[in-house]
Motif scaffolding. Structure first.
Motif, PDB file in Angstrom:
ATOM      1  N   LYS A 111      -0.912  -8.165  13.888  1.00 27.45           N
ATOM      2  CA  LYS A 111       0.371  -8.287  13.187  1.00 27.45           C
ATOM      3  C   LYS A 111       1.468  -7.586  13.984  1.00 27.45           C
TER       4      LYS A 111
ATOM      5  N   GLY B 294      -2.017 -11.393   8.613  1.00 23.54           N
ATOM      6  CA  GLY B 294      -2.877 -10.625   7.715  1.00 23.54           C
ATOM      7  C   GLY B 294      -4.323 -10.996   7.972  1.00 23.54           C
ATOM      8  N   SER B 295      -5.244 -10.301   7.283  1.00 16.11           N
ATOM      9  CA  SER B 295      -6.692 -10.527   7.479  1.00 16.11           C
ATOM     10  C   SER B 295      -7.037 -10.601   8.962  1.00 16.11           C
TER      11      SER B 295
ATOM     12  N   ARG C 185     -12.877   1.001   5.995  1.00 17.13           N
ATOM     13  CA  ARG C 185     -13.781   0.143   5.218  1.00 17.13           C
ATOM     14  C   ARG C 185     -13.732  -1.317   5.658  1.00 17.13           C
TER      15      ARG C 185
ATOM     16  N   ILE D  86      -4.008  -1.642  11.669  1.00 21.45           N
ATOM     17  CA  ILE D  86      -4.055  -0.376  10.947  1.00 21.45           C
ATOM     18  C   ILE D  86      -5.493  -0.099  10.502  1.00 21.45           C
ATOM     19  N   VAL D  87      -5.933   1.134  10.682  1.00 20.74           N
ATOM     20  CA  VAL D  87      -7.193   1.584  10.091  1.00 20.74           C
ATOM     21  C   VAL D  87      -6.843   2.722   9.143  1.00 20.74           C
ATOM     22  N   SER D  88      -7.265   2.572   7.887  1.00 22.77           N
ATOM     23  CA  SER D  88      -6.982   3.624   6.909  1.00 22.77           C
ATOM     24  C   SER D  88      -8.295   4.308   6.537  1.00 22.77           C
ATOM     25  N   THR D  89      -9.066   3.708   5.638  1.00 23.18           N
ATOM     26  CA  THR D  89     -10.381   4.283   5.311  1.00 23.18           C
ATOM     27  C   THR D  89     -11.442   3.840   6.319  1.00 23.18           C
TER      28      THR D  89
ATOM     29  N   ARG E 172       0.793  -1.235   0.000  1.00 25.11           N
ATOM     30  CA  ARG E 172       0.000   0.000   0.000  1.00 25.11           C
ATOM     31  C   ARG E 172       0.827   1.287   0.000  1.00 25.11           C
TER      32      ARG E 172
HETATM   33  C1  PRP Z   1      -4.547  -3.368   6.150  1.00 28.12           C
HETATM   34  C2  PRP Z   1      -4.960  -3.493   7.600  1.00 28.12           C
HETATM   35  C3  PRP Z   1      -6.455  -3.585   7.501  1.00 28.12           C
HETATM   36  C4  PRP Z   1      -6.779  -2.726   6.298  1.00 28.12           C
HETATM   37  C5  PRP Z   1      -7.248  -1.368   6.743  1.00 28.12           C
HETATM   38  O1  PRP Z   1      -4.495  -4.627   5.596  1.00 28.12           O
HETATM   39  O2  PRP Z   1      -4.350  -4.618   8.196  1.00 28.12           O
HETATM   40  O3  PRP Z   1      -6.862  -4.911   7.275  1.00 28.12           O
HETATM   41  O4  PRP Z   1      -5.579  -2.599   5.547  1.00 28.12           O
HETATM   42  O5  PRP Z   1      -7.553  -0.527   5.648  1.00 28.12           O
HETATM   43  P1  PRP Z   1      -8.951   0.213   5.528  1.00 28.12           P
HETATM   44  O6  PRP Z   1      -9.226   0.883   6.828  1.00 28.12           O
HETATM   45  O7  PRP Z   1      -8.765   1.184   4.395  1.00 28.12           O
HETATM   46  O8  PRP Z   1      -9.990  -0.819   5.191  1.00 28.12           O
HETATM   47  P2  PRP Z   1      -3.736  -4.921   4.233  1.00 28.12           P
HETATM   48  O9  PRP Z   1      -4.556  -4.473   3.080  1.00 28.12           O
HETATM   49  O10 PRP Z   1      -2.372  -4.350   4.296  1.00 28.12           O
HETATM   50  O11 PRP Z   1      -3.701  -6.483   4.170  1.00 28.12           O
HETATM   51  P3  PRP Z   1      -3.569  -7.622   5.291  1.00 28.12           P
HETATM   52  O12 PRP Z   1      -4.954  -7.891   5.781  1.00 28.12           O
HETATM   53  O13 PRP Z   1      -2.984  -8.758   4.560  1.00 28.12           O
HETATM   54  O14 PRP Z   1      -2.679  -7.117   6.389  1.00 28.12           O
END
Ligand code: PRP
Length: 214
Positions: free
Chosen positions: A117, A140-141, A162, A157-160, A13
């Motif tokens: 993680k 992950g997941s 979603r 991590i929280v980004s959007t 990302r």
């Molecule tokens: C990251 C993180 C969350 C998601 C958050 O996972 O671990 O699962 O992104 O993003 P959001 O708030 O925009 O939905 P990543 O896509 O890196 O994959 P992973 O699940 O394999 O860690």
């Protein structure tokens, strides 16, 4: 060609934003840079060598000196605690670390299970809250864990937002804001000071121009 400056780039990302930032700082990354499956990419005219690594491994390559510099998320820096210099906040890939779980669920007072993680970050956070927890390390997941009863909470991590939302989870506590950092191997910083300082200056200029810095 003199010895190139080796840069560890995080795949995933952060990658696109990091590439964009380097281009804006006038580093000539070719258009096919993003599409390549190569793990080592030389840009000879700029005397740069890129190595493409898993985000969590970037500080490891930099600490060992096989990369002079790198781009790593603050989340990775907090988790890995590697012996590198964190020189510049790049203000890219902004997100935050949080605790989340199913709505309306109380945290078990006796050693609740936390899937993550980030075992070091999660342990330190709950310790600072005076809570004893059992950490379950996943790769992950992470959001799956509370849904199928593996854990009471996650630290992720929280980004959007979603992923939490679409899986019916809610954020319960924010731990800290996260951005990506420019990191440097301490020996490289002495041996290649001129070229590293120039890179820092050029990146800084772009960051300021884009008003990423408040
Ligand atoms: C990251 C993180 C969350 C998601 C958050 O996972 O671990 O699962 O992104 O993003 P959001 O708030 O925009 O939905 P990543 O896509 O890196 O994959 P992973 O699940 O394999 O860690």
């Amino acid at each position: 060609m003199t010895e190139p400056l080796t840069i560890a780039m995080p795949k995933g990302r952060i990658f696109e934003e990091a590439v964009q930032l380097l281009r804006e700082a006038d580093y000539p990354l070719p258009p096919e840079f993003e599409d390549s499956r190569k793990l080592i990419i030389d840009i000879e005219e700029a005397e740069l060598r890129f190595i493409l690594a898993k985000p969590m491994d970037v500080p490891t390559y930099v600490e060992h000196g096989v990369a002079d510099v790198g781009i790593a998320g603050k989340d990775v820096m907090l988790e890995e605690k590697r012996d590198v210099y964190e020189v510049l906040d790049l203000y890219i890939s902004q997100c935050h670390l949080a605790v989340a779980g199913l709505p309306n669920t109380e945290l078990d007072p006796v050693a609740p299970k936390i899937a993550t993680k980030y075992p070091n970050v999660a342990s330190a956070y709950f310790r600072s809250q005076g809570k004893q927890v059992e950490i379950i390390k996943l790769n992950g997941s992470i959001e799956l864990a509370p849904l199928i009863g593996l854990a009471d909470r996650i630290v992720d991590i929280v980004s959007t937002g979603r992923t939490l939302d679409e899986n019916g989870l809610v954020e319960t506590e924010k731990i800290t804001d996260i951005t990506s950092r420019f990191i440097v191997n301490p020996v490289s910083y002495r041996m290649k000071a001129t070229v590293i300082d120039e890179m820092v200056t050029r990146l800084e200029k772009v960051i300021v121009q884009k008003e990423r810095v408040i």
